[in-house]
Design a protein around this motif. Structure first.
Motif, PDB file in Angstrom:
ATOM      1  N   ALA A 103     -20.842  28.465  -8.138  1.00  0.00           N
ATOM      2  CA  ALA A 103     -19.995  29.527  -8.703  1.00  0.00           C
ATOM      3  C   ALA A 103     -18.709  29.700  -7.913  1.00  0.00           C
ATOM      4  N   LYS A 104     -17.688  30.165  -8.620  1.00  0.00           N
ATOM      5  CA  LYS A 104     -16.429  30.563  -8.021  1.00  0.00           C
ATOM      6  C   LYS A 104     -16.198  32.055  -8.246  1.00  0.00           C
ATOM      7  N   VAL A 105     -15.449  32.639  -7.324  1.00  0.00           N
ATOM      8  CA  VAL A 105     -14.963  34.008  -7.521  1.00  0.00           C
ATOM      9  C   VAL A 105     -13.463  33.915  -7.787  1.00  0.00           C
ATOM     10  N   ILE A 106     -13.016  34.666  -8.791  1.00  0.00           N
ATOM     11  CA  ILE A 106     -11.630  34.622  -9.251  1.00  0.00           C
ATOM     12  C   ILE A 106     -11.029  36.013  -9.129  1.00  0.00           C
ATOM     13  N   ARG A 107      -9.850  36.093  -8.519  1.00  0.00           N
ATOM     14  CA  ARG A 107      -9.151  37.378  -8.392  1.00  0.00           C
ATOM     15  C   ARG A 107      -7.819  37.277  -9.137  1.00  0.00           C
ATOM     16  N   HIS A 108      -7.803  37.796 -10.367  1.00  0.00           N
ATOM     17  CA  HIS A 108      -6.593  37.759 -11.181  1.00  0.00           C
ATOM     18  C   HIS A 108      -5.640  38.861 -10.735  1.00  0.00           C
ATOM     19  N   ARG A 109      -4.391  38.479 -10.541  1.00  0.00           N
ATOM     20  CA  ARG A 109      -3.376  39.446 -10.134  1.00  0.00           C
ATOM     21  C   ARG A 109      -2.021  38.917 -10.576  1.00  0.00           C
ATOM     22  N   SER A 110      -1.173  39.776 -11.114  1.00  0.00           N
ATOM     23  CA  SER A 110       0.133  39.333 -11.583  1.00  0.00           C
ATOM     24  C   SER A 110       1.142  40.458 -11.444  1.00  0.00           C
ATOM     25  N   TRP A 111       2.322  40.116 -10.920  1.00  0.00           N
ATOM     26  CA  TRP A 111       3.424  41.074 -10.880  1.00  0.00           C
ATOM     27  C   TRP A 111       4.217  41.028 -12.184  1.00  0.00           C
ATOM     28  N   GLU A 112       4.070  39.948 -12.923  1.00  0.00           N
ATOM     29  CA  GLU A 112       4.868  39.737 -14.121  1.00  0.00           C
ATOM     30  C   GLU A 112       4.196  40.259 -15.381  1.00  0.00           C
ATOM     31  N   TYR A 113       2.865  40.179 -15.430  1.00  0.00           N
ATOM     32  CA  TYR A 113       2.135  40.548 -16.637  1.00  0.00           C
ATOM     33  C   TYR A 113       1.196  41.713 -16.357  1.00  0.00           C
ATOM     34  N   ASP A 114       1.040  42.593 -17.343  1.00  0.00           N
ATOM     35  CA  ASP A 114       0.166  43.762 -17.230  1.00  0.00           C
ATOM     36  C   ASP A 114      -1.246  43.341 -17.626  1.00  0.00           C
ATOM     37  N   LEU A 115      -2.050  42.984 -16.639  1.00  0.00           N
ATOM     38  CA  LEU A 115      -3.388  42.472 -16.918  1.00  0.00           C
ATOM     39  C   LEU A 115      -4.316  43.566 -17.433  1.00  0.00           C
ATOM     40  N   ASP A 116      -4.139  44.797 -16.948  1.00  0.00           N
ATOM     41  CA  ASP A 116      -4.978  45.892 -17.453  1.00  0.00           C
ATOM     42  C   ASP A 116      -4.702  46.136 -18.934  1.00  0.00           C
ATOM     43  N   GLU A 117      -3.450  45.972 -19.352  1.00  0.00           N
ATOM     44  CA  GLU A 117      -3.134  46.130 -20.772  1.00  0.00           C
ATOM     45  C   GLU A 117      -3.748  45.000 -21.589  1.00  0.00           C
ATOM     46  N   LEU A 118      -3.785  43.798 -21.036  1.00  0.00           N
ATOM     47  CA  LEU A 118      -4.473  42.696 -21.720  1.00  0.00           C
ATOM     48  C   LEU A 118      -5.953  43.022 -21.915  1.00  0.00           C
ATOM     49  N   VAL A 119      -6.556  43.634 -20.902  1.00  0.00           N
ATOM     50  CA  VAL A 119      -7.962  44.050 -21.021  1.00  0.00           C
ATOM     51  C   VAL A 119      -8.111  45.063 -22.149  1.00  0.00           C
ATOM     52  N   ARG A 120      -7.223  46.074 -22.182  1.00  0.00           N
ATOM     53  CA  ARG A 120      -7.323  47.112 -23.210  1.00  0.00           C
ATOM     54  C   ARG A 120      -7.131  46.534 -24.607  1.00  0.00           C
ATOM     55  N   ARG A 121      -6.285  45.525 -24.747  1.00  0.00           N
ATOM     56  CA  ARG A 121      -6.024  44.932 -26.055  1.00  0.00           C
ATOM     57  C   ARG A 121      -7.038  43.856 -26.438  1.00  0.00           C
ATOM     58  N   GLY A 122      -7.997  43.589 -25.566  1.00  0.00           N
ATOM     59  CA  GLY A 122      -8.994  42.574 -25.863  1.00  0.00           C
ATOM     60  C   GLY A 122      -8.453  41.159 -25.762  1.00  0.00           C
ATOM     61  N   GLN A 123      -7.379  40.954 -24.977  1.00  0.00           N
ATOM     62  CA  GLN A 123      -6.749  39.638 -24.855  1.00  0.00           C
ATOM     63  C   GLN A 123      -6.899  39.038 -23.460  1.00  0.00           C
ATOM     64  N   PHE A 124      -7.622  39.718 -22.602  1.00  0.00           N
ATOM     65  CA  PHE A 124      -7.730  39.222 -21.234  1.00  0.00           C
ATOM     66  C   PHE A 124      -8.539  37.928 -21.165  1.00  0.00           C
ATOM     67  N   ASP A 125      -9.568  37.800 -21.994  1.00  0.00           N
ATOM     68  CA  ASP A 125     -10.345  36.560 -21.986  1.00  0.00           C
ATOM     69  C   ASP A 125      -9.479  35.365 -22.332  1.00  0.00           C
ATOM     70  N   LEU A 126      -8.574  35.530 -23.283  1.00  0.00           N
ATOM     71  CA  LEU A 126      -7.661  34.444 -23.630  1.00  0.00           C
ATOM     72  C   LEU A 126      -6.806  34.082 -22.425  1.00  0.00           C
ATOM     73  N   TYR A 127      -6.362  35.090 -21.694  1.00  0.00           N
ATOM     74  CA  TYR A 127      -5.538  34.864 -20.503  1.00  0.00           C
ATOM     75  C   TYR A 127      -6.318  34.116 -19.428  1.00  0.00           C
ATOM     76  N   GLN A 128      -7.538  34.555 -19.136  1.00  0.00           N
ATOM     77  CA  GLN A 128      -8.235  33.990 -17.983  1.00  0.00           C
ATOM     78  C   GLN A 128      -8.912  32.653 -18.264  1.00  0.00           C
ATOM     79  N   TRP A 129      -9.203  32.364 -19.537  1.00  0.00           N
ATOM     80  CA  TRP A 129      -9.878  31.101 -19.855  1.00  0.00           C
ATOM     81  C   TRP A 129      -8.923  30.036 -20.374  1.00  0.00           C
ATOM     82  N   SER A 130      -7.638  30.200 -20.120  1.00  0.00           N
ATOM     83  CA  SER A 130      -6.639  29.174 -20.407  1.00  0.00           C
ATOM     84  C   SER A 130      -5.774  29.039 -19.162  1.00  0.00           C
TER      85      SER A 130
END
Length: 279
Positions: free
Chosen positions: A21-48
């Motif tokens: 297993a790997k541990v992944i720490r997503h962090r971005s100054w350019e993109y609002d990752l929490d908003e991606l989570v709220r919109r249901g689009q974070f999986d698309l972000y993290q699995w591409s």
């Protein structure tokens, strides 16, 4: 004994010593990752991804918190990996994001769903290395259900409607927000993301900003006529509203003075001419 990531995994039936297993720490100054989570689009972000990052059987996914911490998103099995460029699907929040060349099919584990966005670990001394092989890490805290964040300061936040509701509806989990927002009055701004139109309002009274924003958490418009019209014609538009503070005042300031400050901001921002203020 202090709780750690390994001890918690064992509590949920995992064997850390045998996990590929790997541990992944997503962090971005350019993109609002929490908003991606709220919109249901974070999986698309993290699995591409642009590189073959998930060369493992399992992934423990986290979102960065501060400089060294990370909150749990979920645990996943990596089922398949595919290479090749694909366009972002229509409606993706960041269509101009670089096109990835590695795509993953995953399956999310049902456990520990109760700790998602609540479990916070110490990522360690190498926060810039965002993907690492699984090792044990200290658990910093397990946040109460409904927790949003520690209050960052009056000038340092913009809340979505969903976040506002989360804070208002969970006072025990968000005590710092309730204490700080009720301690001051002032002038606030509501922005409609879709159109860019703005509403400037003011808050006075013993509950200050918190008291006024409670009414917005009920329906998004708080009784304001143009906001009500917007949400009447498009109810889902409330999910695109953003709430922030323009200035704060103490409770000793008179209502007349606060309204004068509100009028000044309306003139500065042009919210009567092009925005959502009628007066």
């Amino acid at each position: 004994m202090k709780l750690s990531l390994y001890s918690l995994l064992r509590m949920y039936g995992y064997d850390p010593g045998s996990m590929d297993a790997k541990v992944i720490r997503h962090r971005s100054w350019e993109y609002d990752l929490d908003e991606l989570v709220r919109r249901g689009q974070f999986d698309l972000y993290q699995w591409s991804q642009a590189h073959h990052i998930y060369n493992c059987d399992k992934v423990l996914s986290f979102l960065g918190v501060g400089s060294h911490y990370a909150k749990l998103v979920g645990i996943y099995d990596v089922l398949a990996h595919d290479e090749g460029t694909r366009p972002w699907p229509e409606g993706y929040m960041y269509p101009d994001m670089g096109v990835p060349t590695h795509w993953y099919e995953v399956r999310k584990h049902p456990e520990p769903a109760d700790l998602e966005h609540r479990l916070v670990i110490d990522w360690g001394a190498s926060p810039r290395s965002w993907h690492q092989w699984l090792t044990d890490r200290p658990i910093v805290e397990i946040r109460p259900p409904g927790f949003h964040s520690v209050f960052p300061g009056y000038m340092d936040f913009v809340l979505s409607f969903t976040e506002l509701c989360q804070i208002i509806d969970n006072p025990d989990a968000n005590q710092s927000w309730h204490q700080k927002l009720s301690a001051v009055g002032g002038v606030y701004l509501i922005t409609d993301d879709a159109s860019g139109r703005q509403y400037v309002g003011s808050a006075t009274g013993k509950d200050g900003m918190l008291g006024r924003w409670r009414s917005y958490a009920k329906n998004g418009h708080g009784g304001n006529s143009l906001l009500r019209q917007l949400l009447s014609s498009c109810p889902e538009a409330k999910n695109g509203l953003r709430y922030t503070v323009l200035c704060t005042v103490s409770h000793s300031i008179s209502q007349k003075e606060v309204i004068e400050m509100e009028g000044l901001f309306k003139r500065k921002l042009g919210s009567r001419v092009e925005g959502l203020n009628q007066n």
